[in-house]
Design an enzyme around this catalytic site. Structure first.
Site, PDB file in Angstrom:
ATOM      1  N   ASP A  67     -46.456  -4.892  41.186  1.00  0.00           N
ATOM      2  CA  ASP A  67     -46.612  -4.980  42.625  1.00  0.00           C
ATOM      3  C   ASP A  67     -47.599  -3.924  43.124  1.00  0.00           C
ATOM      4  OD1 ASP A  67     -45.220  -2.530  43.480  1.00  0.00           O
ATOM      5  OD2 ASP A  67     -43.377  -3.538  42.892  1.00  0.00           O
ATOM      6  N   ARG A  68     -47.986  -4.047  44.368  1.00  0.00           N
ATOM      7  CA  ARG A  68     -49.078  -3.245  44.915  1.00  0.00           C
ATOM      8  C   ARG A  68     -48.848  -1.741  44.758  1.00  0.00           C
ATOM      9  NH1 ARG A  68     -51.337  -3.542  51.177  1.00  0.00           N
ATOM     10  NH2 ARG A  68     -53.299  -2.443  50.802  1.00  0.00           N
TER      11      ARG A  68
END
Length: 239
Positions: free
Chosen positions: A104-105
């Site tokens: 994820d980011r």
């Protein structure tokens, strides 16, 4: 030797097998000038296979990369919102490679990228349960004291209404309401470790993947990439 068109497109790094089905049903794939149909096979050595009118060339050798993904980058090939994507960091790579799985980011660390669709699909299949190791820092709620967080994160728990395979957890250090741990998981559900921590009432301060099985991030600098060694490639193909 004839192979399903989905497999050929995936092996060529054009797209995943699932996406290849969409390409074929949309009429974007031809074999010897004739629009292909779903379920059709072809011989890469003898047949002329094209996608959107462009002839498909069999790569002489696949590319296998390891990237130390920084925070703030998303694991995709394009983004409508103009956010930074991981392939922006691959200057000098002249082949279309795609991420194997996702981070994820706000998660950093080891990310594999390749144009070998066959291997990518195998490594991301639900039956693939190699351990992935993460280093994380968590904080207790309301500034309280963390009580045996390694035991809390390793206990049986459900995500999406299904039990998860218990994580392997090791406490590295602790300072008041914060703890640093090594956590290894065999599943790859969406935001797996973050949701595991949330279920235990912990806030994730930082999260970094450092190993996929025996393939380790080591001292690769943040934002940099390297080619996998032959032994690493053989290992991943043996899984």
């Amino acid at each position: 030797m004839k192979e399903r068109l989905q497999k050929i497109l995936s092996s060529a790094g054009v797209c995943s097998r699932r996406a290849a089905e969409t390409y074929i049903t949309a009429g974007r794939v031809t074999v010897n000038g004739v629009t292909a149909s779903l379920g059709e096979s072809a011989d890469w050595e003898r047949d002329q296979i094209a996608v959107d009118g462009r002839m498909l060339m069999r790569p002489a050798e696949h590319v296998y990369l390891m990237l130390n993904k920084p925070r703030g980058y998303i694991t995709t090939l394009s983004d409508e919102r103009g956010r930074a994507i991981v392939t922006d960091l691959l200057s000098g790579v002249d082949r279309r490679v795609f991420p194997v799985g996702r981070l994820d980011r706000n998660t950093e660390g080891l990310l594999l990228l390749t144009d070998d669709g066959e291997l990518a699909q195998r490594l991301t299949h639900p039956s693939h349960e190699v351990y992935k190791q993460y280093l994380l820092t968590i904080r207790a709620p309301d500034g309280g004291f963390l009580d045996a967080p390694e035991q809390q994160l390793a206990r049986p728990i459900e995500l999406d209404g299904r039990p998860v395979i218990p994580a392997r957890c090791r406490l590295l250090s602790q300072d008041g309401d914060r703890a640093h741990l090594s956590v290894s998981i065999r599943e790859g559900r969406n935001r797996h470790i973050r949701r595991l921590c949330e279920a235990c009432g912990y806030t994730v301060i930082s999260l970094k993947r450092v190993a996929i099985g025996n393939v380790k991030l080591g001292d690769l600098p943040v934002g940099k990439y390297r080619t996998l060694t032959q032994s690493e490639i053989r290992y991943l193909k043996s899984l």
